[in-house]
Every structure is written in C-alpha cells, then in structure tokens.
Write a protein that holds these residues in place. Structure first.
Motif, PDB file in Angstrom:
ATOM      1  N   TYR A 346       4.872  40.036  49.431  1.00 31.34           N
ATOM      2  CA  TYR A 346       3.756  40.639  49.053  1.00 31.34           C
ATOM      3  C   TYR A 346       3.565  41.751  49.809  1.00 31.34           C
ATOM      4  CZ  TYR A 346       3.862  35.850  47.186  1.00 31.34           C
ATOM      5  OH  TYR A 346       4.232  34.713  46.684  1.00 31.34           O
ATOM      6  N   SER A 347       4.070  42.217  50.930  1.00 30.08           N
ATOM      7  CA  SER A 347       3.984  43.215  51.627  1.00 30.08           C
ATOM      8  C   SER A 347       4.717  44.362  51.410  1.00 30.08           C
ATOM      9  CB  SER A 347       3.895  42.988  53.280  1.00 30.08           C
ATOM     10  OG  SER A 347       5.259  42.660  53.527  1.00 30.08           O
ATOM     11  N   LYS A 349       6.418  47.100  49.043  1.00 37.00           N
ATOM     12  CA  LYS A 349       5.907  47.820  47.775  1.00 37.00           C
ATOM     13  C   LYS A 349       7.281  48.456  46.822  1.00 37.00           C
ATOM     14  CE  LYS A 349       1.637  49.048  49.643  1.00 37.00           C
ATOM     15  NZ  LYS A 349       1.961  48.330  50.913  1.00 37.00           N
ATOM     16  N   VAL A 368       2.531  39.822  40.850  1.00 36.98           N
ATOM     17  CA  VAL A 368       2.489  39.938  42.266  1.00 36.98           C
ATOM     18  C   VAL A 368       1.078  40.170  43.058  1.00 36.98           C
ATOM     19  CG1 VAL A 368       3.347  40.777  44.617  1.00 36.98           C
ATOM     20  CG2 VAL A 368       4.808  40.615  42.683  1.00 36.98           C
ATOM     21  N   LYS A 369       0.591  41.046  42.214  1.00 40.01           N
ATOM     22  CA  LYS A 369      -0.741  41.589  42.625  1.00 40.01           C
ATOM     23  C   LYS A 369      -1.710  41.982  41.391  1.00 40.01           C
ATOM     24  CE  LYS A 369      -3.548  44.411  45.814  1.00 40.01           C
ATOM     25  NZ  LYS A 369      -3.379  45.427  46.996  1.00 40.01           N
ATOM     26  N   GLU A 372      -5.901  46.762  39.712  1.00 42.68           N
ATOM     27  CA  GLU A 372      -7.405  46.976  40.032  1.00 42.68           C
ATOM     28  C   GLU A 372      -8.047  48.310  39.016  1.00 42.68           C
ATOM     29  OE1 GLU A 372      -7.058  47.972  44.347  1.00 42.68           O
ATOM     30  OE2 GLU A 372      -6.683  45.891  44.659  1.00 42.68           O
ATOM     31  N   GLU A 476       2.214  50.135  38.497  1.00 44.77           N
ATOM     32  CA  GLU A 476       1.733  48.728  38.087  1.00 44.77           C
ATOM     33  C   GLU A 476       2.994  47.911  37.803  1.00 44.77           C
ATOM     34  OE1 GLU A 476      -1.063  47.581  38.683  1.00 44.77           O
ATOM     35  OE2 GLU A 476      -2.069  49.684  39.389  1.00 44.77           O
ATOM     36  N   ARG A 480       4.190  45.532  40.709  1.00 43.48           N
ATOM     37  CA  ARG A 480       3.021  44.247  40.829  1.00 43.48           C
ATOM     38  C   ARG A 480       3.053  43.230  39.554  1.00 43.48           C
ATOM     39  NH1 ARG A 480      -1.670  48.670  42.198  1.00 43.48           N
ATOM     40  NH2 ARG A 480      -1.129  49.300  44.105  1.00 43.48           N
ATOM     41  N   SER A 552      -6.892  42.662  35.342  1.00 47.50           N
ATOM     42  CA  SER A 552      -7.818  43.022  36.405  1.00 47.50           C
ATOM     43  C   SER A 552      -9.095  42.358  36.450  1.00 47.50           C
ATOM     44  CB  SER A 552      -7.625  44.589  36.502  1.00 47.50           C
ATOM     45  OG  SER A 552      -8.554  44.992  35.420  1.00 47.50           O
ATOM     46  N   ASN A 555      -8.486  37.768  35.027  1.00 41.89           N
ATOM     47  CA  ASN A 555      -7.474  36.984  35.963  1.00 41.89           C
ATOM     48  C   ASN A 555      -7.424  35.737  35.285  1.00 41.89           C
ATOM     49  OD1 ASN A 555      -7.703  39.029  37.788  1.00 41.89           O
ATOM     50  ND2 ASN A 555      -8.770  37.866  39.247  1.00 41.89           N
ATOM     51  N   GLN A 563       1.045  33.843  38.402  1.00 41.69           N
ATOM     52  CA  GLN A 563       1.097  34.485  39.657  1.00 41.69           C
ATOM     53  C   GLN A 563       2.274  34.127  40.554  1.00 41.69           C
ATOM     54  OE1 GLN A 563      -3.145  33.825  41.157  1.00 41.69           O
ATOM     55  NE2 GLN A 563      -2.756  35.937  42.132  1.00 41.69           N
ATOM     56  N   ALA A 565       2.571  34.182  43.786  1.00 39.68           N
ATOM     57  CA  ALA A 565       1.863  33.084  44.807  1.00 39.68           C
ATOM     58  C   ALA A 565       1.947  31.795  44.424  1.00 39.68           C
ATOM     59  CB  ALA A 565       0.592  33.683  45.294  1.00 39.68           C
TER      60      ALA A 565
END
Length: 990
Positions: A346-347, A349, A368-369, A372, A476, A480, A552, A555, A563, A565
């Motif tokens: 996740y860190s 890119k 992933v994220k 926004e 995006e 992501r 965004s 969710n 996700q 995660a």
C-alpha cells in the motif's frame, strides 16, 4: 474496393494464358483509374467483387473461344485482394485459335513485397499470417486509407514538379542517364521479390529511390522498409544506391537518409522473412502497438484470449513476460495466483500486474485505495485529437455537465486556422468554479503548449486555471483501482462499465489516418466520423468519472468490488481471525486460544499448572537508589519575599537511568521530592526549580536506547522490550522516539562540522540510494558524502543534483562518483568509479558471449587496468609510480576510439569511453586518490539495512534525524572510535 498499383502488379504477374499460337504472359503497366490493361491482343478488365470464388464455366466469349474450366482457391485470392472477386474477360484477336489452357499462379503469395516487409518490421507474426492464413484478415475501408493518401501526395508532387504520372517502369531495364532523370513509379520483380517505389531519381552512377510518407518525418518503420528495398535492388542490379529520399506530406519537401546504417537490419529482416516463408520457424501472436491498425487484430486477439496470454496485460513488458515464463507462469490465471497482499503493497505507487490478473480471474474490481474525487459543481470532460508528427491539434471535444444541464461542444481546425483553443477558452471562462477531467497526459501537453501563444493575452489566466483544476483520471487506474480489463485504456474501461461506441472499430491511432485522409478528400462523412468519435470519448470519460465518484463517496463494496486490504493470505500457518461464516464456529475457536485453555481449561485438571499460576511472581517494587529532598528556597520567585513555608504534601518524581561500570550496566532510580512552598507576602505557591528540572529518564538511558537503534538496527519495540526484560524499566516507544529526536538536535553542530571537513578536503566520494517516504509522492534519495575518515548523509526529495553545485562550490579536490550524468555539472577534477564500469562490462560480456569484437575491447581494457592495479599493490597510490601508465592509457584510447565497430554493444562502449576519456584515469595524476568509489558504497550499506528493516514506514523528519546520528556513527567507525563511548561522553566534537 480500390486496389493499389502494387496489387495490380501482383495480380498481373500471376496470370498466364496459353493458346495454339503461342504464350502471352500478362505483364505490363496497369492504370489505377481505368481498371484495365492492354497487352497486344490481350485485354484484361478488373471489376468490383460479388462472390468469394472465381470460376470459368466453359462459356463461349465474343471471339468464340471456349476456355477450360478452372477454379481458384478462396484462401489464395484473399491475401492481396482481400476477398475481391475478379471477372476476367479475354479478347483474343487471333482468328479461330483455341484457348488450350487457363491457369492462375499462386507463387505471388510467397513473394517478398512491400506489405510483408512492413509487416515484419512491426510484427513477425503478421508475416506468418499473410503467408499461411490470409483468409483470416479482417477487411475494412480503413485498410485502403494509406494507399489513397499516398496516391494523392504522389499526384500533387508530380504536378508541382511537372513530371509524368504512372510510368511504371521495371528498374532492371533502367540504364544510367546522361543527365538527371526522374521516373514517377518503378517496380522490381523476380522469382523472390516484388517491390515498388513511388519515384526514382536517376543519375550517372547512382539512383535515388523516392518514397512518400504521409507524416512530416519518416518513421523508423518507413526507413527500414525503404532501405530494405534499396539493398535488394543494389544486390540484383548494377545500380548504386547510397541514400533514400522521402517526400513529406503537406510540405512536399525532401528528407534524405543514408542507407549504410541499416545494412545489419536488412540482413536480419531478409533472413527472418525467408525462414517464415520456407517454414523454418513459426511465430505466436502477441500484443503490439501495431495491432491497433492490423487487419488480423481480431483473429490474433481471439487466440490470445483463448490461451490467456500474458501479453494481453498492457502493464507487462516483453522482458517481464520472459522472466515470468522462465518461472513457469504462462497465463493470466497462473499470474493471478502469485499475488500476495503485503503491508508494503500500500505504500508503493506502482502498477501491479498480479493484482490486475487477479481482477480478471475473479471478474472483480479490486481497490487498493479509494479515489478522492469531489463532486464539482461544473464538470468538464475533455478530449483533444491531434497528429503527433507535427503536433497539430485539430479537434477539441468537451462535454460540460452543469447540474442537470449537459453541453456538447466540438471545435474543428480547418487548414490554416488555429483558433480552436481560443474558442474552448471562451467556453470555459463562462464558469467560475469547475473541474477538468482528462484521460492521460496528451490533453495537458497540448494545453501547456499554448502557454507561449496566449502569454500576455486575456486567455492566459483561464489557461492557468484549467491546468490547476485538471485531473488525470488514468492515474486512478495505474495504482489504485484495478477493474477486470486487460488494459487501462479509455475504451476498455468504459466498455466494461457498459458504454458503447457507434463505431467500435475506430481508435486513437486510426483517427490519425482518418484526419490525413480528410486533408486529402475533404469528405464531410470523414469529418463527421471523427467529431462523433471525439464526443463519444468525452461521454465515455464522463461515465468513468461518475463511477469513480460513487466509489470515493459511497465506499459500497458489493460482489463486484473488493478492497485489497480485505484479501487474506492463503496459508495453513496464518495468524488472526479466520473469518468464520457461522458464529458457532467462531465461539468454538475462541475456546482453543492458548491463554484461555491454559488459564481456564487445563487449570481445572492439572495441579502443577494450578500451583504455577498461584505462585506467579509478583511485580517488583521500585526502590530508589537515591533520594533528593526539595530544598526550601530563601526568597519567593514572584515577589522576593522571605516569609516562605511548606504548603501541602510532597509531589515526588522518579528519574530512571542506567549506571555504566567497567563491565556492567545496572538500573538507577533517583527520587526527587518536590515540595510546594507558599509565600506569606504574595500568597503564591511554587516549586523548587532544582526538583522540577529533572527529567523522567536520564542521559545514560537515552544514549543506550539510541545506540541500539543506530548501531544494531533494533526497532523501537525491541528496545522497549529489552529495557523491560533486562532492567525492569518500562519505556513507551513514543519516549524512545523522543530520545532519538533530542540527541539529533544535540548533535546537529557535530554533523555540520563533519560536512565542512569533507568539503575542505582533497578527496570526495559520492553515492546515492533510493528511499520511500510516507508523506512524499515518488522516490526520494539519500546522498552519501565520504572521505577516508568522515561520512555525511543528506536527504533529498528527488535525484536532481542541482544542490551539489552550490554545496560543493568551495570544493577543490577530486570527486569520485559513478556514471550518473548529474555529477558532470560539478566544476572539479573527477574520477569515475572503475568498479562500476567493470561490472557493466562483465554483465554485457555474459550476455554477448559470441561477440568477438566486444570481447577484444573488454580484454584490452582488462589488461590495461590489471597492469595499473599491480603497480598500486606494490607502491600504493603514488603519482610518481603511476606516471608510467599514462602512455598505455593514451594508446588504449587511440585504438578504441579509432576502431570502426559493427555491433551495437561495442559501439555503445566506444561512445562511453569517448565521453569519459578524461575522467577514467584521473587518479594517475594525484597522490592518494583511489580508482573506485568503495568508501561511499560501504557507507550506503548500513543505511540500506535500516531502510529495509523499516519496510517503507519512514517519515521525512524521522529519516533526517536518523541520518544525523548515522553520520556520527559512521565517522566514528572510519576513525576507529567507539560510537558508544562518544555518546556517553556528551562531547560534541570528534
């Protein structure tokens, strides 16, 4: 269907007619406009198609000739003529002669022509298909656009230069001219080749082929094809060809290139086509840029999808595919099973092809994220079309969504007009607040190109506002959001969301040719097609943005969206909650926990365990080693009064510290009794300053913690546990982090002195390494500056080396570094690390084991450097002993730089030696200057170990504090000092 002149020539060379009076081969000139050819008594007419097969049924023609029945293979006819049926009407003017035989030769399908050369350059598999499966070609109007554009350019060029059109002369019949001569169309044919040139310029001893390019500058593909044909003609005729002239579109100017640099490419292409034609080798399809305009696109893609080929994933390059195939991963499904969610994921890119493959396999969108995206009042969806060869932006399309109102706008650039951007700016300036969405960087590049044009005009402010409020939607999908599509193209993702184009066959690459064709024909239908395609792209972009906005804000994860995660590692030895579906399973599993079973279950039956738990050691009491009582002050700190008395109970505070002996360390607790005092005069309460200034943790404990972090790369948690286990001192990790910050501030001056000492020296070795920072996008770098006895680390947010010029302005010594080009800007003598060069030479030697000229080059360099290092081993780095090798170095460079190498790798290193000629052996001219950068590389290693242990959880402030302490630690190591003793001493100078 309009056939090119090359197609006519291919057909005419294949027809042969035999009759009782002789043989009449159908060869000669062909007129594209009339559609028929005449050869003495033979008249041949070509008409448009209706059927897929050709046959002569024994009908009697006007001349009374009864031809023999003949049937042609459908697959053979489709290769060049693309399902075109041919009706041939033969008129023989030879009295009552009977036609004894009519045959159609298929040899031309195996001949090497312009189409096969062009196909091989773009995709070898396309040549294989042209030779073996021509019936699988997808016929469309688009396939004839380029010949039509070329024909129009040829006509314009011939008219402008007053030349004769359509001469169509065999190059083998051309003789040297006494003066300059120009032929507008030429061909070359034999049993193997069938080549065509748009024009030919004939001189006394040479000929210069002229090729037409529909772009302003010829592409590498066009250069290779033209040079290939030139080498064939040169090999089969006595004509000398040294250059090719390209006639450019629009301007009709000439661009000439030399043929010699393409000789090696010619041999490879010829050998490859011959192998494919002779069946020596076969090929497999793969995705390439040329696929967008290839007639076999649908056929190849169908095969690739059937076997789930890795090349379908646009994020995988050919080298990466080869690496994965070497590991036994050949399909997208296999690649999907290699995805493993990790904290480090996740860190980073960057695009993850394994996660993309998982999305395709599961038919889910993985996030992933979450994006926004804010719901803007006015949304502008922008798409700009242009031709990349001359940066001509000819069409701007936008869809503006203002609440419930939707505005569709298109601005078409007519030749000679350049106001479409101004019209677009006028439209956008009507809105106060807006967001501009675009897909990719093409639109932003086009807008930035307008800065110089609108500078100083009213459009300047609106342009800057557009650039500021622009959002690249493609970002995006690069790291992501992973939808189940093979590529992240606008068309693939919008199609996945349900958007449909009226003409799905058109794409961005094809639109370039359609625009070129419009410039030739000015057909309204072509303009309408491009404008509709442009607006539909904007609408497709709008559908994608709306979908991302829903992600965004809501969710909401349904069965099609998940996700990353939430993905759990599939392992038999996993920890944590298994995510049981039934609550009964979850409750049963809770009874099996280690602590629960030990303290609740086993305790009821095991007496020894019960006795152990009852006799569990109690918490030890913290008795102070020393008590410091609070001293009654003589005067009040507020009014200066002397009437002071104790007021209330003591507020005690403990200071935990360590006491270092010669061979031991023990805990120390100092109790400070802080008593409150009151002044009778002012009635204010205060504490004695002596007691309040004592911290909770002492200096020795602080330096012990920091030493473990810096010297032994221990984590904050491990240091805290070690204190608890060995000294029974509880210290939270937040306090240990504070210790590091306090010591970093304390030693800032020490590191600044190290930096000044390094810059003032006569030697500086520099290196850099990457690091990822949580609060900074992109890659950051840590720079290392070393001498023989000092080390200094510096954090930078990028790899740009502009700061080095200012930092090393007063440096007068020799700079030793690797081959990073940024170091060349520093004004000082430089020595490039020869160890880096040796590694590169060795790696390429392994990759090119049969390249004799490269082997000889590397051997000569190795012998030279071996002689120099032998001298260094005996006498050390002394100038007086190394001077004798300067002559050898000079001879080496003279030999290498004057050599005419043929292979690419040898030419590459020849250029490298030429560029760094004055920076490879600088150490011969100085004392005590090494020929490598090992000091800096050794200094990089301790930081690299710390970086890997932290798993990309650094912050900028934290890494800067760490580098201050690491600079002191490495300097102590280089000076044979103890970093531990230096910290204990509280000194600030080394």
């Amino acid at each position: 269907m309009i056939l090119s002149e090359v197609a006519y020539n291919n057909l005419l060379g294949a027809v042969s007619i035999k009759c009782s009076q002789g043989s009449f081969p159908a060869t000669g000139s062909a007129s594209q406009r009339s559609g028929f050819c005449s050869f003495g008594g033979l008249r041949l007419t070509i008409r448009t198609p209706r059927l897929d097969k050709f046959s002569l049924q024994g009908s009697v023609l006007a001349t009374g000739v009864t031809p023999r029945q003949s049937r042609f293979d459908k697959a053979r006819l489709k290769n060049k003529l693309r399902l075109v049926e041919l009706y041939v009407v033969l008129h023989l003017n030879y009295g009552s002669s009977q036609l004894s035989e009519f045959s159609f030769s298929n040899n031309y399908l195996k001949m090497i022509d312009d189409a096969k050369i062009k196909a091989y350059i773009n995709c070898q598999h396309k040549v294989y298909l042209l030779l073996n499966y021509p019936q699988e070609a997808n016929n469309s109007v688009f396939n004839n656009l380029e010949p039509l554009i070329v024909a129009d350019i040829q006509r314009k060029y011939i008219q402008e230069n007053s030349l004769i059109f359509g001469q169509n002369i065999d190059i083998q019949l051309i003789k040297p001219a006494s003066g300059p001569q120009f032929i507008s169309s030429c061909f070359f044919k034999n049993d193997e080749f069938n080549l065509h040139f748009h024009a030919l310029s004939i001189g006394k001893n040479t000929i210069t082929p002229h090729e037409i390019t529909i772009f302003e500058n010829p592409s590498r593909e066009e250069k290779l094809k033209a040079c290939f044909k030139a080498f064939v003609i040169k090999a089969h005729t006595k004509n000398e060809i040294t250059e090719i002239a390209f006639i450019r579109n629009n301007s009709l100017k000439i661009t000439k290139i030399k043929t010699a640099p393409f000789f090696n490419d010619f041999k490879d292409i010829l050998e490859g086509i011959r192998d494919l034609r002779g069946g020596v080798k076969t090929t497999k399809p793969s995705i390439k840029p040329h696929c967008q305009i290839c007639q076999f696109q649908l056929y190849c893609k169908k095969q690739l999808i059937e076997r789930e080929d890795l090349s379908l994933l646009s994020g995988l390059r050919s080298k990466e595919i080869s690496k994965k195939q070497a590991k036994g991963i050949f399909s997208i499904t296999q690649l999907a099973y290699t995805f493993s969610p990790q904290r480090k994921l996740y860190s980073k890119k960057k695009f993850l092809p394994e996660l993309k493959a998982l999305a395709i396999r599961e038919k889910k969108t993985y996030v992933v994220k979450f994006p926004e995206f804010d719901q803007a009042v006015v949304q502008v969806f922008l798409d700009i079309e242009g031709t990349p060869d001359n940066r001509n932006y000819y069409l701007i399309g936008c869809v503006i969504k203002n609440g419930v109102d939707i505005i569709l706008s298109s601005y078409w650039k007519v030749n000679g007009e350049d106001k479409i951007f101004q019209h677009f700016f006028d439209l956008i300036s009507k809105f106060q607040e807006f967001k501009v969405y675009h897909y990719g960087t093409y639109e932003i590049t086009a807008l930035k190109a307008q800065r110089k044009i609108v500078e100083g005009t009213p459009y300047q402010n609106i342009l800057e506002k557009i650039l500021k409020n622009s959002i690249n939607v493609l970002d995006e999908f690069l790291a992501r959001v992973y939808p189940p599509t093979f590529t992240n193209s606008l068309k693939d993702i919008a199609s996945f969301l349900g958007f449909e184009w009226k003409e799905p066959d058109i794409n961005g690459y094809k639109s370039i040719f359609w625009r070129k064709y419009w410039e030739v024909s000015n057909e309204f239908s072509v303009k309408e097609k491009l404008i509709r395609y442009n607006i539909e792209d904007c609408q497709a972009l709008a559908s994608i943005v709306n979908w991302l906005i829903l992600l965004s804000h809501e969710n909401k994860l349904d069965g099609t969206i998940s996700q990353v995660a939430d993905i759990k590692k599939q392992s038999a030895f996993k920890f944590g909650d298994s995510g049981y579906v039934l609550k009964e399973f979850k409750e049963i599993n809770s009874y099996a926990y280690f602590n629960y079973q030990r303290d609740k279950i086993y305790l009821k039956t095991n007496k020894n365990l019960k006795r152990t738990i009852i006799n569990k050691p109690k918490k030890s009491k913290e008795y102070p080693n020393k008590v410091i009582e609070s001293i009654k002050p003589e005067i009040c700190i507020y009014c200066g009064g002397r009437k002071i008395y104790k007021n209330g109970r003591n507020r005690n505070r403990k200071t935990f510290d360590l006491i270092f002996g010669k061979s031991s360390i023990k805990r120390s607790i100092i109790l400070h009794e802080q008593a409150p005092f009151r002044c009778r005069d002012c009635e204010k309460v205060f504490f004695n300053n002596y007691a309040s200034e004592n911290p909770k943790y002492g200096w020795n404990l602080r330096v012990w913690c920091v030493n473990n972090i810096i010297s032994y790369n221990m984590s904050l948690t491990n240091v805290s546990n070690l204190l608890k286990n060995q000294f029974d001192i509880k210290v939270a990790t937040s306090y240990i982090l504070r210790f590091k910050r306090l010591l970093a501030d304390y030693y800032k001056g020490t590191v600044e002195n190290i930096k000044k000492t390094i810059i003032a020296g006569n030697l500086l070795q520099v290196d850099e390494t990457q690091i990822e920072i949580k609060d900074i996008k992109g890659k950051c770098y840590v720079w290392v500056f070393t001498t023989i006895d000092s080390v200094f680390y510096l954090f930078r947010e990028n790899r740009e080396a502009d700061f080095l010029v200012e930092m090393l302005r007063d440096f007068k010594g020799v700079l030793i570094s690797d081959f990073y080009a940024a170091y060349d800007s520093i004004d000082s003598p430089q020595q490039k690390c020869l160890v880096h060069l040796i590694r590169d030479l060795n790696d390429d030697l392994i990759k090119n084991p049969f390249n004799l000229e490269y082997q000889l080059l590397v051997q000569n360099f190795a012998f030279l450097l071996k002689n120099i290092t032998d001298t260094i081993n005996i006498y050390g780095l002394k100038k007086r002993n190394l001077n004798k090798h300067k002559k050898e170095v000079s001879q080496f460079f003279d030999k290498v730089l004057s050599e005419k190498f043929q292979t690419e790798i040898a030419i590459f290193y020849q250029k490298k030696f030429r560029k760094y000629k004055n920076k490879l052996f600088t150490f011969l001219e100085y004392d005590s200057i090494p020929w490598n950068n090992n000091n800096a590389e050794v200094a990089v290693k301790p930081f690299a170990i710390h970086r890997n242990n932290m798993n990309s959880l650094h912050t900028q402030k934290g890494i800067e504090e760490y580098l201050i302490l690491l600079s002191i630690r490495q300097t102590c190591k280089y000076q044979n000092l103890s970093f531990w003793e230096f910290l204990k001493s509280k000194r600030t100078t080394l």
